[in-house]
Design a protein around this motif. Structure first.
Motif, PDB file in Angstrom:
ATOM      1  N   SER B  37       0.855  -1.179   0.000  1.00 42.18           N
ATOM      2  CA  SER B  37       0.000   0.000   0.000  1.00 42.18           C
ATOM      3  C   SER B  37       0.893   1.232   0.000  1.00 42.18           C
ATOM      4  CB  SER B  37      -0.873  -0.032   1.256  1.00 42.18           C
ATOM      5  OG  SER B  37      -1.713   1.079   1.311  1.00 42.18           O
ATOM      6  N   HIS B  38       0.657   2.131  -0.950  1.00 45.59           N
ATOM      7  CA  HIS B  38       1.491   3.335  -1.033  1.00 45.59           C
ATOM      8  C   HIS B  38       0.926   4.393  -0.092  1.00 45.59           C
ATOM      9  CE1 HIS B  38       4.229   5.820  -3.830  1.00 45.59           C
ATOM     10  NE2 HIS B  38       4.175   6.352  -2.635  1.00 45.59           N
ATOM     11  N   PRO B  39       1.634   4.719   0.982  1.00 48.91           N
ATOM     12  CA  PRO B  39       1.061   5.653   1.949  1.00 48.91           C
ATOM     13  C   PRO B  39       1.104   7.084   1.437  1.00 48.91           C
ATOM     14  CG  PRO B  39       3.279   5.109   2.593  1.00 48.91           C
ATOM     15  CD  PRO B  39       2.999   4.328   1.328  1.00 48.91           C
ATOM     16  N   GLY B  40       0.364   7.967   2.100  1.00 52.28           N
ATOM     17  CA  GLY B  40       0.456   9.389   1.779  1.00 52.28           C
ATOM     18  C   GLY B  40      -0.816   9.968   1.226  1.00 52.28           C
ATOM     19  N   ALA B  41      -1.585   9.172   0.473  1.00 51.50           N
ATOM     20  CA  ALA B  41      -2.841   9.690  -0.047  1.00 51.50           C
ATOM     21  C   ALA B  41      -3.971   9.227   0.864  1.00 51.50           C
ATOM     22  CB  ALA B  41      -3.074   9.190  -1.463  1.00 51.50           C
ATOM     23  N   TYR B  42      -5.146   9.800   0.683  1.00 55.91           N
ATOM     24  CA  TYR B  42      -6.285   9.335   1.452  1.00 55.91           C
ATOM     25  C   TYR B  42      -6.774   8.007   0.913  1.00 55.91           C
ATOM     26  CZ  TYR B  42      -6.246  13.787   3.725  1.00 55.91           C
ATOM     27  OH  TYR B  42      -5.848  14.857   4.466  1.00 55.91           O
ATOM     28  N   VAL B  43      -6.671   7.879  -0.411  1.00 63.22           N
ATOM     29  CA  VAL B  43      -7.145   6.679  -1.074  1.00 63.22           C
ATOM     30  C   VAL B  43      -6.045   6.188  -2.007  1.00 63.22           C
ATOM     31  CG1 VAL B  43      -8.740   5.869  -2.830  1.00 63.22           C
ATOM     32  CG2 VAL B  43      -9.588   7.272  -0.967  1.00 63.22           C
ATOM     33  N   ASP B  44      -5.789   4.885  -1.989  1.00 63.21           N
ATOM     34  CA  ASP B  44      -4.800   4.327  -2.900  1.00 63.21           C
ATOM     35  C   ASP B  44      -5.464   3.211  -3.694  1.00 63.21           C
ATOM     36  OD1 ASP B  44      -2.543   3.433  -4.185  1.00 63.21           O
ATOM     37  OD2 ASP B  44      -1.980   2.110  -2.532  1.00 63.21           O
ATOM     38  N   PRO B  45      -5.589   3.395  -5.011  1.00 60.50           N
ATOM     39  CA  PRO B  45      -6.270   2.371  -5.811  1.00 60.50           C
ATOM     40  C   PRO B  45      -5.518   1.048  -5.803  1.00 60.50           C
ATOM     41  CG  PRO B  45      -5.377   4.109  -7.216  1.00 60.50           C
ATOM     42  CD  PRO B  45      -5.161   4.547  -5.813  1.00 60.50           C
ATOM     43  N   THR B  47      -4.369  -0.395  -3.174  1.00 60.54           N
ATOM     44  CA  THR B  47      -4.621  -1.091  -1.920  1.00 60.54           C
ATOM     45  C   THR B  47      -5.916  -1.879  -2.025  1.00 60.54           C
ATOM     46  OG1 THR B  47      -3.563   0.723  -0.758  1.00 60.54           O
ATOM     47  CG2 THR B  47      -4.896  -0.763   0.574  1.00 60.54           C
ATOM     48  N   ALA B  48      -5.860  -3.165  -1.684  1.00 65.04           N
ATOM     49  CA  ALA B  48      -7.060  -3.994  -1.766  1.00 65.04           C
ATOM     50  C   ALA B  48      -7.784  -3.976  -0.425  1.00 65.04           C
ATOM     51  CB  ALA B  48      -6.672  -5.417  -2.126  1.00 65.04           C
ATOM     52  N   PRO B  49      -9.118  -4.088  -0.430  1.00 66.02           N
ATOM     53  CA  PRO B  49      -9.847  -4.199   0.839  1.00 66.02           C
ATOM     54  C   PRO B  49      -9.381  -5.450   1.573  1.00 66.02           C
ATOM     55  CG  PRO B  49     -11.355  -3.856  -1.012  1.00 66.02           C
ATOM     56  CD  PRO B  49     -10.002  -4.105  -1.596  1.00 66.02           C
ATOM     57  N   GLN B  67       3.009  -0.857   4.327  1.00 67.01           N
ATOM     58  CA  GLN B  67       2.961   0.524   3.825  1.00 67.01           C
ATOM     59  C   GLN B  67       4.354   0.855   3.329  1.00 67.01           C
ATOM     60  OE1 GLN B  67       0.310   2.672   3.999  1.00 67.01           O
ATOM     61  NE2 GLN B  67      -1.055   1.198   4.984  1.00 67.01           N
TER      62      GLN B  67
END
Lengths: 163, 126, 499
Positions: B37-45, B47-49, B67
């Motif tokens: 998961s690429h941290p830093g944004a509110y949403v990362d496409p 990142t899987a649920p 992360q």
């Protein structure tokens, strides 16, 4: 489905003693500034109520400030909105220092070089983005700012590249 | 006996997941699915649920969502920790120019891995 | 009707293509920036303020009003999708809105919020059209003593009705008042609290305070979460609410419009208070209150309608009295002053084109918001994918260069960074910038009207009580100061009796 569970973890609970210390320090600063401002106001000349001097209003305000700050020192119980200072403060300090440097260089060497430099520092240094992204964003953003402020809005920013 | 798979929620990622599950079945190995998961944004496409991914991967296998801004390094880290016997990753087909511009996570995993790497291709999306 | 002719002429102003363009631009920019949870409407307007300098006044204010609604709606998007309210007025939206998002109905929640905002906003503009000239007419007779009491009331209300601790807010308000005294004495020209710095002789520019505390302060604060873990991208679903959902929300939207309009006129809480009250009202009015907190669409429709209606009606005290009701309106006030417009009771009479142009642009702004938010929601959601590390330097550069363009002064940049660091520290220790900024804006008015009143009353403080309106306002102030401790005391006594 827990997919959209709040992504930001709740800020870690701040220990009450820490929050209390924070409130006291945060109140002492305006307390001291208020005292200084009050002294300066008195020196300006208070005048009388029917004919107030330049110092009267600042004096009233600084006394109110000292009183409010003093009450806060006494009632320093945590209010739940205090936050702990973590090592992230370093990032903020570097950022603020870089902004001061930016302002310092702005008129000396034009806006292009400091702008690219600031972008590189924040993207690569603070954000640890890849070099490729840093280079692309820095150059594109500087060009966009040039076009927005100098070309579109017609503001005379100090610049070295003439179009 | 552990297999490590790099997963992203894309068709290529699904192909990787399918292949990795098949390999795990075949080798009777435990599968660790890594979704960086690429941290830093509110949403990362990318990142899987987590719950849904875990359900699909199944019991006995593991899902990890480190992360990290560097997916290749994060994947290799997990592989080293787990002393993986195999890494499954996806590779996209790209033109030489595309390769030059994009730099490749897959390439770094291939070059730096200590164990064999199974590269899954995305055959539906040329 | 005689009264309506300038109103209708105002539509002529709005429908000039140039003004329509700036309205559209404002709504779009507001939504784009407002969708970032770190930047609420106040910060969004502060950051974008310099861009409006070189535009003609009416267009500039129309654009700023557009930014305001856009930013307001932007906060709703993050509230629903991420449970991260962009500003205090959409905190309650997050409760049911995010629950709906988890059920895969984020689109419905956002759609109903847009429809509610549109209706609430439109109802409030109609109300404003009739109420504003009345208030302005009433306020024409206001003298310095009335303004002293009004300004005091405005500052006090934001400290007590605001979201933070009242004591901390009062302390911040005094800091704002003190900062406002820096520079030359307005009546006698003596330089005050400038520490010998020539650039401070003209006082601290309001724009620098707003941009520093709201803009730079927020950006520095957000730098702490540069490596915040990201959430998986959630599906928004259809943004067009179903017939059933519309039916469920009808009552909530009606109640929210009226409630929001009425509460918005009051100085202080405005949008925030109205959204909270609307949520409580909906829960009470509902036949199945258990659904609230579990994804009730009325729990989104009510507060979102109310906060937009309140945001609109909070223009009334600003435009008719020259008293901003909250921090966002304080920034609007500053923006008006920069354009050479002094908001107050004379504005309707003296500049009808500007007044009605701005008011009527709100219909168009609300309509544009509705028209754009539904189809473009996906675009705005994409902004959430951009990493903070990329957004932060971009916003800070717009702010830094923007503040320079105000007076072509590097000193202003230093000052803004200093205030930004102050804003960051304040946020860390739980002080809100709102009361400071509002008090800073009202500081000049408060001082000059206080000094003029003192001259009129010959230095007799009891003179304030001889003016009926002033005395009433002062009575309200005393009530506000005394009410909370008195309530607390009576509650304690009651508890004692029970025990």
């Amino acid at each position: 489905m827990t997919s959209a569970e709040a992504p930001v973890p709740e800020p870690a609970q701040v220990p009450p003693a820490y929050a209390r210390r924070l409130n006291v320090v945060a109140a002492l600063v305006p307390l001291a500034s208020g005292v200084v401002a009050a002294i300066m106001s008195v020196n300006l000349g208070i005048g009388t109520l029917p004919a107030p001097g330049p110092g009267m209003w600042p004096l009233i305000v600084s006394v109110a400030m000292v009183v409010a700050a003093a009450v806060l020192v006494l009632q320093s119980r945590p209010r739940g909105d205090e936050e702990r200072f973590t090592k992230d403060v370093v990032v903020v300090a570097i950022a603020a220092a870089s902004l001061v440097a930016y302002a310092f260089l702005f008129e000396l060497v034009g806006f292009e070089v400091p702008t690219v430099a600031l972008l590189v520092l924040w993207l690569k240094g603070l954000g640890r983005e890849s070099w490729r992204l840093t280079a692309v964003v820095s150059i594109v953003a500087t060009a966009a700012l040039y076009l927005l402020f100098i070309t579109a809005l017609g503001v005379s920013l100090p610049h070295i590249i003439a179009l | 006996m552990t297999i490590v798979a790099g997963y992203v929620p894309t068709p290529l990622g699904e192909a990787v997941l399918g292949q990795a599950l098949a390999e795990a079945e075949l080798r009777k190995a435990r599968l660790v699915v890594v979704n960086v998961s690429h941290p830093g944004a509110y949403v990362d496409p990318g990142t899987a649920p987590p719950a849904e991914l875990q359900r699909r991967v199944g019991d006995g296998h593991e899902v990890r969502q480190p992360q990290d801004t560097d997916p290749a390094a994060a994947l290799l880290d997990v592989a080293r920790q787990e002393s993986a016997e195999l890494i499954v990753i996806g590779v996209r087909r790209r033109s030489p120019v595309g390769k030059l511009l994009m730099g490749s996570t897959a390439q770094r995993v291939l070059l730096e891995s200590d164990c064999p790497v199974l590269a899954v291709k995305d055959n539906d999306h040329r | 009707m005689d009264f309506l002719s300038p109103v209708i002429a105002g539509f002529g102003v709005v429908f000039q293509p140039e003004n329509l363009f700036y309205c559209l631009l404002g709504v779009t920019l507001g939504m784009l920036v407002g969708v970032l949870p770190g930047l609420g409407p106040a910060a969004t307007i502060a950051v974008l303020l310099p861009i409006t300098y070189n535009i003609e006044p009416t267009a500039a204010i129309i654009m700023l009003a557009g930014i305001f609604y856009g930013a307001q709606y932007g906060g709703t998007i993050t509230s629903v999708l991420l449970r991260l309210p962009g500003e205090a007025s959409s905190v309650v939206t997050a409760i049911d809105g995010h629950e709906l998002a988890r059920q895969g109905r984020a689109g419905s929640a956002l759609g109903i919020a847009a429809i509610g905002s549109f209706i609430g906003g439109t109802v409030a503009v109609i109300g404003l059209t009739f109420v504003a000239p009345l208030v302005a007419g009433f306020a024409l007779d206001f003298g310095p003593s009335e303004y002293t009491a009004l300004a005091l009331l405005g500052i006090l209300l934001i400290t007590t009705l605001g979201t933070g601790s009242p004591l901390k807010s009062i302390l911040m308000a005094t800091v704002g008042l003190l900062l406002a005294t820096v520079g030359q004495d307005p009546l006698e020209g003596a330089s005050r609290l400038t520490f010998g710095v020539d650039q401070l002789l003209d006082g601290i520019d309001f724009v620098i305070v707003a941009m520093g505390l709201f803009g730079v302060g927020e950006i520095l604060y957000n730098l702490e979460s540069l490596r915040r873990p990201a959430a998986p991208a959630a599906a928004v679903g259809s943004v067009y609410p179903s017939r059933a959902e519309l039916g469920q929300s009808k009552g909530a939207i009606t109640r929210g419009s009226v409630l929001g309009f009425l509460l918005g006129i009051l100085p202080g809480g405005g949008a925030t208070m109205s959204s909270m009250v609307a949520y409580a009202v909906e829960k009470r009015a509902s036949k199945e209150p258990d659904r609230f907190g579990k994804g009730a669409i009325e729990g989104v429709a009510g507060p979102e309608t109310a906060n937009n209606a309140a945001a609109t009606s909070s223009f009334i005290p600003l435009l008719t009295l020259g008293i901003p009701a909250n921090a966002t309106m304080a920034i609007m006030f500053g923006a008006l002053l920069i354009q050479g417009i002094a908001p107050g009771p004379m504005l309707v009479e003296e500049k009808p084109d500007l007044f009605w142009g701005v008011v009527n642009s709100m219909y168009v702004g609300n309509l544009l918001l509705l028209a754009m938010s539904m189809p473009l929601i996906g675009v705005f959601v994409r902004i959430l994918r951009v990493r903070a590390a990329i957004l932060a330097p971009l916003t800070i550069l717009v702010t830094m260069i923007g503040v320079y363009t105000v007076r072509m002064s590097v000193f202003d940049m230093f000052l803004m960074v200093g205030l930004g660091v102050l804003g960051y520290l304040m946020k860390k220790v739980g002080f809100e910038p709102g009361p400071l900024v509002l008090a800073f804006v009202l500081g000049g008015l408060l001082e000059s009207s206080f000094r003029r009143s003192m001259r009129i009353f010959g230095g007799d403080l009891t003179g304030f009580l001889t003016q009926p309106i002033t005395a009433t306002l002062l009575g309200v102030i005393v009530l506000i100061v005394l009410a909370p401790p008195a309530l607390r005391l009576s509650r304690r006594n009651r508890q004692k009796v029970k025990a």
